[in-house]
Design an enzyme around this catalytic site. Structure first.
Site, PDB file in Angstrom:
ATOM      1  N   TYR A   1      47.551   4.672  21.596  1.00 11.59           N
ATOM      2  CA  TYR A   1      47.073   4.113  22.875  1.00 11.59           C
ATOM      3  C   TYR A   1      47.329   5.102  24.014  1.00 11.59           C
ATOM      4  CZ  TYR A   1      46.748   0.645  26.700  1.00 11.59           C
ATOM      5  OH  TYR A   1      46.423  -0.048  27.852  1.00 11.59           O
TER       6      TYR A   1
ATOM      7  N   SER B   1      37.950 -11.492  27.827  1.00 10.47           N
ATOM      8  CA  SER B   1      39.294 -11.994  28.144  1.00 10.47           C
ATOM      9  C   SER B   1      39.960 -11.055  29.147  1.00 10.47           C
ATOM     10  CB  SER B   1      40.142 -12.065  26.861  1.00 10.47           C
ATOM     11  OG  SER B   1      40.251 -10.788  26.275  1.00 10.47           O
ATOM     12  N   GLY B   2      41.149 -11.438  29.577  1.00 12.22           N
ATOM     13  CA  GLY B   2      42.034 -10.561  30.326  1.00 12.22           C
ATOM     14  C   GLY B   2      41.454  -9.988  31.611  1.00 12.22           C
TER      15      GLY B   2
ATOM     16  N   GLY C   1      33.975  -5.171  28.400  1.00 10.77           N
ATOM     17  CA  GLY C   1      35.123  -5.899  27.829  1.00 10.77           C
ATOM     18  C   GLY C   1      35.509  -7.141  28.603  1.00 10.77           C
ATOM     19  N   CYS C   2      34.532  -8.059  28.785  1.00 10.25           N
ATOM     20  CA  CYS C   2      34.767  -9.226  29.664  1.00 10.25           C
ATOM     21  C   CYS C   2      35.077 -10.521  28.916  1.00 10.25           C
ATOM     22  CB  CYS C   2      33.561  -9.443  30.575  1.00 10.25           C
ATOM     23  SG  CYS C   2      33.328  -8.105  31.745  1.00 10.25           S
TER      24      CYS C   2
END
Ligand code: NAP
Length: 292
Positions: free
Chosen positions: A150, A11-12, A8-9
């Site tokens: 979540y 963003s953020g 998951g690179c």
């Protein structure tokens, strides 16, 4: 120096983690479900001449995870560190959210991390060495509306991480859980901006809470530095809070009984805003012109 796979690179926190680890000299495989969304990472890594390799990896897909890990292994030899960062959020009430919200958050935040873990562990076990870092959240220990899909996925991730740590310690493989509070990333900004027509007040309240929190700087690099420290220090500590409000959030929840926690979530709007201001110093109250 370690060979690190981060999920998951685009963003953020994932993007910052890839950059922070590469700056420190680690070999970084920054994975993205959609490499077209890698421009920001490409530009920033390119500007600093950091050796970050971008690899397609969708944590929701068995084939994608297996293919990416095989490709990285054939190039790098082995993966020392897996950072399970990829995550999604859905906010809303349990009554009103579609099934998709519950399934999708569980698929990415829980099964996605588990999929990557199960793909990396066999080789780590053979080598009797490795480190698995699962990016959870304070929501992995605090459940509240409107974050139920979540928080359920993060509670599940924390549970499996604890069990995994027991299984892997004798094999010299470290497991760490990172628990950020509110951090300035596209995910937090989406929650701050979320609006919906609802029979329940919680989405609106959380949108205000995130909006108020994001008025203060909370850069994702804070979390990335904690991840770097876990990689480099060799620590066996299981849980690591991250960001300015993570410890205060956990302490706040701990200060209440379960019934008081339910009461807090069930307060009417005015009382809820006053409590958040008094207990937590965040002014979530609507401005005079916003009141109808
Ligand atoms: P973000 O900027 O939205 O980043 C999330 C990343 O996950 C994006 O790169 C996204 O890719 C990726 N992703 C989503 N589904 C994926 C999938 N199926 N396969 C691979 N990658 C996927 O949010 P963030 O805040 O940095 O979130 C990173 C982690 O921190 C998450 O696990 C989140 O739960 C956790 N966290 C964040 C906060 C916060 O306040 N920001 C607080 C606590 C914990 P796309 O660009 O393709 O969507």
């Amino acid at each position: 120096m370690a060979c690190v796979l981060v999920t998951g690179c685009s963003s953020g926190i994932g993007l910052e983690t890839a950059l922070v680890l590469a700056r420190a000299g680690h070999t970084v495989y920054a994975t993205l479900r959609n490499p077209d969304r890698g421009n920001s990472l490409r530009q920033r890594a390119g500007k600093e001449k950091l050796p970050v390799s971008i690899v397609q990896l969708d944590v929701d897909s068995d084939e994608s995870v297996a293919g990416a890990i095989a490709a990285i292994r054939s190039e790098a030899g082995f993966i020392d560190v897996l950072v399970n960062n990829a995550g999604i959020e859905r906010t809303g009430s349990i009554e009103e959210l579609p099934w998709e919200a519950f399934r999708a958050t569980m698929e990415t935040n829980y099964f996605g991390a588990l999929r990557c873990i199960r793909a990396c562990v066999p080789e780590m076990r053979k080598r009797r060495s490795g480190c698995i870092i699962n990016v959870s959240s304070v929501s992995g220990r605090i459940a509240c509306s409107p974050m139920s899909p979540y928080t359920a996925s993060k509670f599940a991730l924390e549970a499996v991480s604890e069990a995994l740590a027991q299984e892997l310690k004798p094999l010299n493989i470290r497991v760490a859980i990172v628990e950020p509070g509110i951090i300035t990333t596209p995910m937090a900004e989406r929650i701050a901006e979320s609006e919906n027509e609802s029979a329940y007040p919680h989405v609106r309240r959380f949108s205000r809470m995130f909006d108020a929190a994001l008025a203060q700087p909370r850069p994702p690099s804070v979390v990335a530095e904690i991840i770097r420290n876990i990689v480099e220090s060799g620590t066996w500590q299981l849980r690591h809070t991250a960001g300015p409000d993570a410890e205060p959030f956990l302490a706040w929840r701990k200060s209440m009984t379960d019934e008081q926690w339910v009461e807090w979530g069930a307060l009417d709007d005015d009382a809820w805003h006053e409590r958040v201001l008094a207990d937590f110093g965040l002014d979530t109250r609507p401005k005079a012109e916003e009141k109808v």
